[in-house]
Design a protein around this motif. Structure first.
Motif, PDB file in Angstrom:
ATOM      1  N   LYS A   7      -8.815  -1.369  -2.509  1.00 37.20           N
ATOM      2  CA  LYS A   7      -8.576   0.168  -3.221  1.00 37.20           C
ATOM      3  C   LYS A   7      -7.469  -0.129  -4.249  1.00 37.20           C
ATOM      4  O   LYS A   7      -7.466   0.514  -5.420  1.00 37.20           O
ATOM      5  CB  LYS A   7      -8.421   1.260  -2.355  1.00 37.20           C
ATOM      6  CG  LYS A   7      -8.185   2.561  -3.105  1.00 37.20           C
ATOM      7  CD  LYS A   7      -7.937   4.002  -2.279  1.00 37.20           C
ATOM      8  CE  LYS A   7      -7.763   5.140  -3.097  1.00 37.20           C
ATOM      9  NZ  LYS A   7      -7.108   6.301  -2.481  1.00 37.20           N
ATOM     10  N   ARG A   8      -6.282  -0.528  -3.755  1.00 40.78           N
ATOM     11  CA  ARG A   8      -5.425  -0.764  -4.425  1.00 40.78           C
ATOM     12  C   ARG A   8      -5.483  -1.761  -6.027  1.00 40.78           C
ATOM     13  O   ARG A   8      -5.015  -1.492  -6.943  1.00 40.78           O
ATOM     14  CB  ARG A   8      -3.848  -1.181  -3.864  1.00 40.78           C
ATOM     15  CG  ARG A   8      -3.476  -0.184  -3.007  1.00 40.78           C
ATOM     16  CD  ARG A   8      -2.116  -0.546  -2.381  1.00 40.78           C
ATOM     17  NE  ARG A   8      -1.696   0.519  -1.708  1.00 40.78           N
ATOM     18  CZ  ARG A   8      -1.057   0.473  -0.332  1.00 40.78           C
ATOM     19  NH1 ARG A   8      -1.225  -0.815   0.299  1.00 40.78           N
ATOM     20  NH2 ARG A   8      -0.651   1.369   0.326  1.00 40.78           N
ATOM     21  N   GLU A  11      -7.443   0.145  -8.232  1.00 50.93           N
ATOM     22  CA  GLU A  11      -6.512   0.991  -9.035  1.00 50.93           C
ATOM     23  C   GLU A  11      -5.662   0.205 -10.060  1.00 50.93           C
ATOM     24  O   GLU A  11      -5.454   0.431 -11.346  1.00 50.93           O
ATOM     25  CB  GLU A  11      -5.344   1.462  -8.191  1.00 50.93           C
ATOM     26  CG  GLU A  11      -6.185   2.648  -7.352  1.00 50.93           C
ATOM     27  CD  GLU A  11      -5.435   3.228  -6.043  1.00 50.93           C
ATOM     28  OE1 GLU A  11      -4.176   2.659  -6.024  1.00 50.93           O
ATOM     29  OE2 GLU A  11      -5.717   4.274  -5.439  1.00 50.93           O
ATOM     30  N   LEU A  12      -5.158  -0.847  -9.862  1.00 49.06           N
ATOM     31  CA  LEU A  12      -4.660  -1.898 -10.355  1.00 49.06           C
ATOM     32  C   LEU A  12      -5.574  -2.169 -11.687  1.00 49.06           C
ATOM     33  O   LEU A  12      -4.944  -2.308 -13.068  1.00 49.06           O
ATOM     34  CB  LEU A  12      -4.290  -2.997  -9.999  1.00 49.06           C
ATOM     35  CG  LEU A  12      -3.533  -4.188 -10.839  1.00 49.06           C
ATOM     36  CD1 LEU A  12      -2.192  -4.000 -11.196  1.00 49.06           C
ATOM     37  CD2 LEU A  12      -3.937  -5.361 -10.133  1.00 49.06           C
ATOM     38  N   PHE A  71      -0.310  -7.371  -8.265  1.00 49.34           N
ATOM     39  CA  PHE A  71      -1.064  -6.823  -6.930  1.00 49.34           C
ATOM     40  C   PHE A  71      -0.474  -7.271  -5.678  1.00 49.34           C
ATOM     41  O   PHE A  71      -0.148  -6.373  -4.789  1.00 49.34           O
ATOM     42  CB  PHE A  71      -2.616  -7.191  -7.026  1.00 49.34           C
ATOM     43  CG  PHE A  71      -3.442  -7.034  -5.779  1.00 49.34           C
ATOM     44  CD1 PHE A  71      -3.781  -5.733  -5.382  1.00 49.34           C
ATOM     45  CD2 PHE A  71      -3.630  -8.134  -4.876  1.00 49.34           C
ATOM     46  CE1 PHE A  71      -4.457  -5.663  -4.132  1.00 49.34           C
ATOM     47  CE2 PHE A  71      -4.261  -7.920  -3.775  1.00 49.34           C
ATOM     48  CZ  PHE A  71      -4.781  -6.620  -3.378  1.00 49.34           C
ATOM     49  N   VAL A  74       2.886  -5.135  -4.456  1.00 52.15           N
ATOM     50  CA  VAL A  74       2.526  -3.761  -4.067  1.00 52.15           C
ATOM     51  C   VAL A  74       1.730  -4.020  -2.621  1.00 52.15           C
ATOM     52  O   VAL A  74       1.962  -3.261  -1.763  1.00 52.15           O
ATOM     53  CB  VAL A  74       1.443  -3.128  -4.915  1.00 52.15           C
ATOM     54  CG1 VAL A  74       0.982  -1.801  -4.405  1.00 52.15           C
ATOM     55  CG2 VAL A  74       2.080  -2.786  -6.347  1.00 52.15           C
ATOM     56  N   VAL A  75       0.810  -5.012  -2.325  1.00 48.35           N
ATOM     57  CA  VAL A  75       0.233  -5.141  -1.172  1.00 48.35           C
ATOM     58  C   VAL A  75       0.881  -6.167  -0.388  1.00 48.35           C
ATOM     59  O   VAL A  75       0.772  -7.541  -1.102  1.00 48.35           O
ATOM     60  CB  VAL A  75      -1.207  -5.484  -1.575  1.00 48.35           C
ATOM     61  CG1 VAL A  75      -1.953  -5.782  -0.200  1.00 48.35           C
ATOM     62  CG2 VAL A  75      -1.914  -4.443  -2.306  1.00 48.35           C
TER      63      VAL A  75
END
Length: 76
Positions: A7-8, A11-12, A71, A74-75
């Motif tokens: 999902k992230r 969004e990216l 990415f 963030v993750v």
């Protein structure tokens, strides 16, 4: 990678498209793909493979390595 991470990622990709000032239709024209291709990966109906990700990044005028680095910052 769990669904939250993907999902992230989605969004990216949406943020990258919007930052490039492109609509889904404009990006799809650059990619020579139907607009539904962009819509489906942005909504999570389909996933991008590594080759497609590179094509999309180039279509956005972005460096795919930098997008992935963003990415992974963030993750974790």
């Amino acid at each position: 990678m769990d669904n939250g991470a993907y999902k992230r990622f989605r969004e990216l990709m949406v943020d990258a498209r919007k930052s490039a000032g492109l609509t889904q239709a404009e990006l799809s024209q650059r990619l020579d793909r139907p607009q539904s291709f962009v819509s489906k990966y942005e909504r999570g109906e389909r996933r991008l493979d590594v080759v497609e990700f590179g094509e999309v990044a180039r279509g956005l005028g972005a460096d795919p390595v930098r997008l992935l680095a963003r990415f992974y910052r963030v993750v974790k």
